[in-house]
Design a protein around this motif. Structure first.
Motif, PDB file in Angstrom:
ATOM      1  N   MET A   1      36.162  56.658 -43.981  1.00 60.83           N
ATOM      2  CA  MET A   1      36.299  57.804 -43.071  1.00 60.83           C
ATOM      3  C   MET A   1      37.419  58.699 -43.568  1.00 60.83           C
ATOM      4  N   ASP A   9      36.325  63.012 -34.875  1.00 64.22           N
ATOM      5  CA  ASP A   9      36.054  61.910 -33.965  1.00 64.22           C
ATOM      6  C   ASP A   9      36.887  62.029 -32.704  1.00 64.22           C
ATOM      7  N   LEU A  10      38.161  62.326 -32.903  1.00 62.70           N
ATOM      8  CA  LEU A  10      39.073  62.412 -31.763  1.00 62.70           C
ATOM      9  C   LEU A  10      38.738  63.633 -30.923  1.00 62.70           C
ATOM     10  N   ALA A  13      35.872  62.803 -28.853  1.00 68.09           N
ATOM     11  CA  ALA A  13      36.235  61.934 -27.729  1.00 68.09           C
ATOM     12  C   ALA A  13      36.805  62.746 -26.583  1.00 68.09           C
ATOM     13  N   ALA A  14      37.528  63.819 -26.917  1.00 65.41           N
ATOM     14  CA  ALA A  14      38.152  64.630 -25.872  1.00 65.41           C
ATOM     15  C   ALA A  14      37.182  65.652 -25.305  1.00 65.41           C
ATOM     16  N   PRO A  26      16.561  54.713 -41.333  1.00 64.35           N
ATOM     17  CA  PRO A  26      16.810  53.507 -42.130  1.00 64.35           C
ATOM     18  C   PRO A  26      17.164  53.882 -43.564  1.00 64.35           C
TER      19      PRO A  26
ATOM     20  N   VAL B 130      16.708  47.786 -39.267  1.00 60.37           N
ATOM     21  CA  VAL B 130      15.539  48.194 -38.487  1.00 60.37           C
ATOM     22  C   VAL B 130      14.306  47.407 -38.913  1.00 60.37           C
ATOM     23  N   ASP B 131      14.117  47.301 -40.224  1.00 56.65           N
ATOM     24  CA  ASP B 131      12.888  46.656 -40.704  1.00 56.65           C
ATOM     25  C   ASP B 131      12.855  45.175 -40.352  1.00 56.65           C
ATOM     26  N   ARG B 276      37.215  50.803 -29.538  1.00 53.12           N
ATOM     27  CA  ARG B 276      37.348  52.062 -30.251  1.00 53.12           C
ATOM     28  C   ARG B 276      37.713  53.173 -29.276  1.00 53.12           C
ATOM     29  N   MET B 277      37.045  53.144 -28.105  1.00 52.21           N
ATOM     30  CA  MET B 277      37.347  54.154 -27.096  1.00 52.21           C
ATOM     31  C   MET B 277      38.794  54.023 -26.636  1.00 52.21           C
ATOM     32  N   LYS B 280      40.926  55.634 -29.094  1.00 51.99           N
ATOM     33  CA  LYS B 280      40.812  57.095 -28.973  1.00 51.99           C
ATOM     34  C   LYS B 280      41.695  57.585 -27.843  1.00 51.99           C
ATOM     35  N   VAL B 284      44.602  60.244 -28.411  1.00 56.32           N
ATOM     36  CA  VAL B 284      44.567  61.565 -27.770  1.00 56.32           C
ATOM     37  C   VAL B 284      45.737  61.718 -26.814  1.00 56.32           C
TER      38      VAL B 284
END
Lengths: 129, 321
Positions: A1, A9-10, A13-14, A26, B130-131, B276-277, B280, B284
């Motif tokens: 990333m 990303d941040l 999120a906001a 796929p 997926v497959d 992850r949230m 964040k 923030v």
């Protein structure tokens, strides 16, 4: 990333009204690449299989059993083991006579098992994947 | 100049004298005949303290110690805490472990336990591609919509279908397992005290033989971690039972660890996203906090850099004296 992705990303999120995500397509290219790779690697695979068979011949040893056995016999668990062994001896002798109320060694077993697992836990996690 | 400063010090002295007189007066009034004897005061303090200590002690006597109605065996051995990596705040599930764990579930546990809350689609991207998921779903048959004659035909599974249960219903499951119902494993990690540690200990904790004198009921197996110590599920994991595609040695404890991590994922599939949230939110809010500090500095600049100077009026001897 990359840095920009992180910032994006941040910001996303906001700003929850930002985007709707769909399932990513796929990875077809990768699968093809794998196929090609496997064709050229046939020889290697055979070698790997041979190695596997050799491994299977070796007896698998559960590290949990090994560490707990070591822990049971360590100084740390000596009091619990002493009580457990004593109880086992007492109970096995008593059942020969077959008289009175029967005792069991479940509690002593618990204390010993508790001590042994506690002592083995970090060692076990260090070797398991 | 000299006159003025001496005047001021005079005033201060005056004030001080006033204060001291006031204090003196007060002390006079409180040392009158109405004063209580120190003996009485001490007794009141001692009595109230004794009452406080007594009531706390009585409360502890009544409600303090917890009563254990069951014996340790009935309670079951409390699972040892294991240092699970995925339980740490800033760590995710190890998805390679989830893949191995799903393999163990499919090859071992699925014979008896259902996993009814997991559709194949949720395995995509976390455990399978997926497959792979499509192929696995198609191995099973599901009821389709009624056709023109109202008959319900079978169709191969799709990603949106749920993992099929091994038995038609609970009664069939009991009948096949000596009357014991193998519980659904979708939420078992959340549904058991001790969570991951308990299930891991349960799966790996079968001793070679029960301790001397222990009573094990007919059709039951001794497991110290199961409350009552008699469990209808026999030991299922043995070294080398499955063959991992990534060639991890399939020891009993490795399989148990993997399947437990997989079951934790099944019970809490949102965990990675949730953490992850959380990060964040922290990131923030820390940016917003830094911003607010700068804004405050900016807004207060004119106030903080202001100097207040008191410029006393010129004293004229005529008005003062």
């Amino acid at each position: 990333m990359g840095v920009w992705d992180v910032i994006n990303d941040l910001v996303e999120a906001a700003t929850p009204w930002g985007i709707a995500e769909a399932e990513a397509p796929p990875a077809e290219e990768k699968a093809e690449a794998k196929d090609e790779g496997s064709k050229s690697d046939d020889a290697e695979e055979e070698e790997a299989e041979e190695a596997e068979e050799e491994e299977e011949e070796e007896e698998l040893e559960d590290p949990k059993e090994k560490f707990e056995e070591e822990c049971r016999n360590s100084k740390q668990c000596a009091p619990a083991k002493h009580h457990f062994d004593e109880c086992v001896e007492r109970v096995t002798n008593a059942s020969d006579d077959d008289e009175g109320e029967k005792e069991d060694c479940v509690e002593e077993f618990f204390h010993l098992a508790h001590c042994a697992t506690q002592c083995a836990a970090p060692k076990l996690w260090a070797v398991l994947k | 100049m000299l006159a003025r400063s001496s005047l001021r010090s005079m005033r201060i002295l005056n004030g001080a004298r006033n204060g001291t007189t006031a204090v003196a007066k007060r002390s006079i009034s409180s040392s009158g005949p109405s004063i209580e004897s120190p003996m009485k005061l001490n007794m009141a303090a001692a009595a109230s303290t004794a009452l406080a200590i007594g009531s706390v002690a009585w409360y502890y006597h009544l409600y303090g110690p917890t009563a254990h109605a069951g014996s340790p065996a009935e309670e079951g051995l409390h699972a040892t805490k294991y240092p699970w990596v995925h339980e740490q705040w800033f760590k995710t599930f190890d998805h390679q472990a989830l893949r191995r764990g799903f393999q163990v579930y499919r090859e071992v546990c699925m014979a008896c336990h259902s996993l009814t809350r997991i559709p194949y689609r949720s395995l995509v991207g976390t455990v399978l591609t997926v497959d792979e998921a499509k192929a696995m779903a198609e191995e099973n048959e599901y009821d389709s919509e009624p056709n023109d004659e109202g008959e319900i035909e079978k169709r191969p599974g799709k990603l949106s279908d749920y993992i099929p249960a091994p038995y038609k219903n609970d009664e069939a499951a009991r009948a096949a397992n000596n009357g014991a119902l193998p519980p659904d494993l979708s939420l078992i990690i959340k549904g058991r005290h001790g969570g991951c540690d308990y299930v891991f200990s349960l799966l790996t904790g079968y001793p070679d033989e029960p301790p001397a004198g222990a009573q094990v009921g007919a059709g039951l197996n001794f497991n110290p971690y199961f409350p009552g110590t008699g469990i209808a599920m026999a030991r299922v994991l043995y070294d080398g039972l499955v063959e991992y595609e990534d060639e991890t040695p399939a020891t009993t404890s490795q399989m148990a660890k993997d399947v437990v991590e997989f079951l934790n994922w099944a019970a809490e599939p949102e965990m990675d996203d949730r953490k992850r949230m959380g990060m964040k939110v922290l990131a923030v809010t820390s940016v917003l906090f830094a911003l607010s500090v700068w804004v405050k500095r900016y807004k207060w600049a004119s106030l903080k850099s202001r100097k207040i100077v008191y410029d006393p009026p010129k004293v004229s001897n005529k008005t003062r004296n």
